[in-house]
Design an enzyme around this catalytic site. Sequence first.
Site: not given
Ligand code: DOR
Ligand code: ZN
Length: 349
Positions: A13, A15, A99, A136, A174, A245
């Site tokens: 997971h 970003h 997702k 999520h 998460h 995450d």
């Molecule tokens: O804290 C988070 N940041 N939770 C998420 O689900 C998305 C992520 C983000 O993309 O910044």
């Molecule tokens: Zn995330």
Amino acid sequence: MKDLTILKPDDWHLHLREGIVLKNIIKFSSEFFGRAIVMPNTKNPITSINKCISYKKSISEGLPENSKFEPLMTIYLTDETIKDELIEGFKNDVFFAAKLYPANATTNSSQGVKKIENLYEIFEVMEELGMPLLIHGEVTDPKVDIFDREVVFIDKELLPLIQRFPKLKIVLEHITTSYAVSFVQENNLGATITPHHLHINRNAMFFGGLNSDFYCLPVAKRENNRIALRKAATSGKKCFFLGTDSAPHLRQWKAFCGCAGIFNSPVAIESYIQVFDEEDSLDQFEKFASLNGPNFYNLPVNKEKIRLVSKSNEIPKFIEVIDNNKVVGQIKPFHAGEILNWQVEGIVN
Ligand code: DOR
Ligand code: ZN
């Protein structure tokens, strides 16, 4: 000095963002992770095959030369997701998984799913295809307390979903509560656990003044939940696996609007292993980091190994974002300014 050699881990997971931020941060994941599931909540979310192909291309272009890192791409579900697009993308290995963001649950989720029932046809084909659904798990009803959003989601949305689609391959992402830990085990789901939810409880957001550095979604909960998560991660149980995450936000934005997300990829492996060390469970670390994920997703484990050593590891206060040789921003990593007890020494074959 303690040391540990494990199969190269994967991040289930992650970003990676876009543009300059992507180019600056990808090295932190590609260096010691074999693969990562890349989240589709870019500013313009990844809702189609074409967007996904071009996003994957920009990720590949941002990788250091000769990197073997493999990004596994996801489609961002909306109420308008087209069934045939999803099927074609999955069958042609464009999408690894789908997702589900409940609309407005988190960063860049305004185009997310407004009503889960609207996607039943999509879930039916995903169940048939064996395509994983990554969730999520938070409700967005403003009447529900922010600390209860995961539990209410499990009861109101997830339970009916798994009852209707018992063979759908689901990962609750998460997880932050002891309730989720139990639910995942009882219902044969998978779950990712982040480093930050293993280290902090909700006090972190309020310590020394309101502190957005520790604001993420789902928010960290009470201490008893953190303890349950540490027990789950270090148990070695197959349903729990590594998913950072890691969610970078430029300092200027984080400080200004308190965006949700903790950037942990520069320290993730060290942050996790510290927890396993503290819990006297170093022998379970490889399962959580490198075996349970591939097992859940029916993928081979990585061939290479990494070696970790216990030594003092000072974490930088900021990571600089550089464009054309100029510093254009900073991102604060998790554990900024702290000293961790472990360090990844390198790859071993
Ligand atoms: O804290 C988070 N940041 N939770 C998420 O689900 C998305 C992520 C983000 O993309 O910044
Ligand atoms: Zn995330």
